[in-house]
Motif scaffolding. Structure first.
Motif, PDB file in Angstrom:
ATOM      1  N   UNK A  51       1.622  -6.759   0.673  1.00  0.00           N
ATOM      2  CA  UNK A  51       2.554  -6.610   0.563  1.00  0.00           C
ATOM      3  C   UNK A  51       4.403  -5.855   0.166  1.00  0.00           C
ATOM      4  N   UNK A  52       3.822  -4.691  -0.171  1.00  0.00           N
ATOM      5  CA  UNK A  52       4.661  -3.508  -0.483  1.00  0.00           C
ATOM      6  C   UNK A  52       5.365  -2.768   0.914  1.00  0.00           C
TER       7      UNK A  52
ATOM      8  N   UNK B 289     -16.189   0.882   5.139  1.00  0.00           N
ATOM      9  CA  UNK B 289     -14.566   0.641   4.452  1.00  0.00           C
ATOM     10  C   UNK B 289     -14.289   0.847   3.435  1.00  0.00           C
ATOM     11  N   UNK B 290     -13.017   1.024   3.070  1.00  0.00           N
ATOM     12  CA  UNK B 290     -12.580   1.295   1.699  1.00  0.00           C
ATOM     13  C   UNK B 290     -13.594   0.886   0.479  1.00  0.00           C
TER      14      UNK B 290
ATOM     15  N   UNK C 105       4.556  -5.268   8.681  1.00  0.00           N
ATOM     16  CA  UNK C 105       3.557  -4.207   8.850  1.00  0.00           C
ATOM     17  C   UNK C 105       2.600  -4.447   7.758  1.00  0.00           C
ATOM     18  N   UNK C 106       0.961  -3.512   7.859  1.00  0.00           N
ATOM     19  CA  UNK C 106      -0.047  -4.263   7.383  1.00  0.00           C
ATOM     20  C   UNK C 106      -1.251  -2.865   7.426  1.00  0.00           C
TER      21      UNK C 106
ATOM     22  N   UNK D  40      -5.437  -3.730  -0.969  1.00  0.00           N
ATOM     23  CA  UNK D  40      -5.048  -3.614   0.284  1.00  0.00           C
ATOM     24  C   UNK D  40      -3.925  -4.861   0.397  1.00  0.00           C
ATOM     25  N   UNK D  41      -4.264  -5.713  -0.138  1.00  0.00           N
ATOM     26  CA  UNK D  41      -2.995  -7.466   0.004  1.00  0.00           C
ATOM     27  C   UNK D  41      -1.679  -6.689  -0.490  1.00  0.00           C
TER      28      UNK D  41
END
Length: 397
Positions: free
Chosen positions: A268-269, A347-348, A277-278, A263-264
């Motif tokens: 970042x991408x 959650x995922x 944007x996250x 997720x982190x």
């Protein structure tokens, strides 16, 4: 007006889950209606009577006792860590698994747990229309958590067909662990946490019967009891239980670290292409319509949608810490529905925990049924949290 929006929300969530069901013809509506009526009564009992609060507190205190016993063992091995005011997730939520599995395996060894599953499961199955084991599992999830609950009934799971195993995966998305209830209570109002716990379990039963309707014959609806040849001696049993617990902790830890790190990385991408944007923000936009259906107005709806996105992309702890700071400025209804929605592991990373738990218990071959149906697990987890929040929202304004 907002009350009507809450009612509309319940109908829309049910409708969307129904559309996701791959086997609509086999859905049994009579048990579903019965479960809804029971949920309304439980919500009133929990939030409207002192006796209801007392009953849940007594149940919770038993599981708190189990966790405190587990912490004694952890503190013996890691005294400096357990002496800290804040204890890491690994020690507070994962390490107790070793003792909890051992405790319930002892109950299974003497036939106590199998008897409880058979009798209690029979009562719940009369209302839910689901088999005894699935019905009892929903009760287990109230305070044991998904991985612990799966481990406790692993002997039962080992003899099930794949279609029934999927039901347990779907239901596991909606549990919490008794080991972290205390942490929840330091951040959000306890009455909504305790109201969410039984509602999540009943909604998990309800949605499992929609997303994965199955027919179980009377011959199959039995509680598996190992034969004398399969049973080991007492000390071998508890030693094996401890090793199973340790193996499960390693698998779950790997899944949690991996999913949070992914997720982190994805954030970042996304941030490289669009500043700020996250994944959390994307999910908050997606959930905005559902936040309005919780009976919330403009700013509160947008804020709760943001909490939903945080929970799904990371976990409920991060979202609850944010909510804790905002509670004094929020309306009672907003606090009630937000707290109820956040009180679950949906959650995922939980998908990875469930896959890892079943893989460690039953092997890679059996766990493939979970990998092929990740979307059903996610739909179930999100829908259960929404429905529980909407039921609570009907009584708090």
């Amino acid at each position: 007006m907002f009350f009507l929006m809450n009612i509309l929300g319940i109908l829309i969530v049910f409708g969307l889950v129904f559309l996701c069901s791959p086997n609509k013809r086999n859905i049994k509506w009579r048990p579903i209606i019965s479960l809804i009526v029971v949920e309304l009564l439980i919500t009133w009992f929990m939030l409207g009577t002192k006796i209801g609060v007392w009953v849940i507190n007594q149940i919770a205190s038993f599981f708190t006792f189990l966790i405190s016993s587990a912490n004694e063992g952890i503190a013996f091995a890691f005294p400096s860590i357990m002496a800290n005011p804040t204890v890491d997730f690994f020690f507070s939520a994962l390490m107790p698994i070793i003792f909890i599995i051992t405790f319930f395996d002892i109950l299974s060894y003497f036939g106590i747990l199998t008897w409880i599953i058979d009798k209690v499961g029979w009562v719940i199955s009369k209302v839910s229309g689901l088999p005894k084991l699935e019905s009892f599992f929903s009760l287990q999830m109230m305070f044991l958590g998904n991985t612990e609950a799966l481990a406790v009934i692993r002997q039962q799971l080992s003899v099930l067909k794949e279609n029934r195993l999927l039901t347990f995966g779907i239901m596991s998305m909606s549990s919490i662990s008794g080991s972290i209830i205390g942490a929840y209570l330091t951040m959000v109002p306890g009455e909504y946490v305790f109201a969410a716990i039984p509602l999540n379990c009943l909604n998990a039963l309800l949605l499992a019967s929609v997303l994965n309707p199955i027919e179980v014959t009377k011959e199959e609806d039995i509680v598996y009891v190992p034969s004398k040849e399969e049973r080991k001696d007492f000390f071998s049993t508890i030693s094996n239980s401890m090793l199973v617990g340790m193996n499960m902790i390693i698998v779950i830890l790997a899944m949690v670290v991996g999913y949070v790190a992914l997720t982190a990385c994805l954030n970042g991408i996304l941030g490289f292409f669009v500043d700020g944007l996250t994944v959390q923000k994307i999910f908050s936009i997606i959930f905005s319509p559902f936040a309005f259906l919780l009976g919330l107005s403009g700013q509160d709806a947008l804020y709760v949608a943001q909490l939903m996105g945080i929970k799904l992309a990371t976990n409920e702890f991060v979202a609850m810490m944010d909510l804790k700071e905002q509670i004094p400025t929020l309306a009672p209804h907003t606090v009630a529905v937000a707290t109820t929605f956040l009180t679950s592991f949906a959650n995922f990373s939980t998908v990875g925990m469930i896959y890892g738990a079943i893989s460690s218990i039953m092997g890679e071959e059996k766990s493939r049924i979970i990998g092929k149906n990740v979307w059903r697990l996610l739909v179930s987890g999100i829908a259960v949290s929404l429905l529980s929040a909407m039921f609570v929202g009907l009584f708090i304004w």
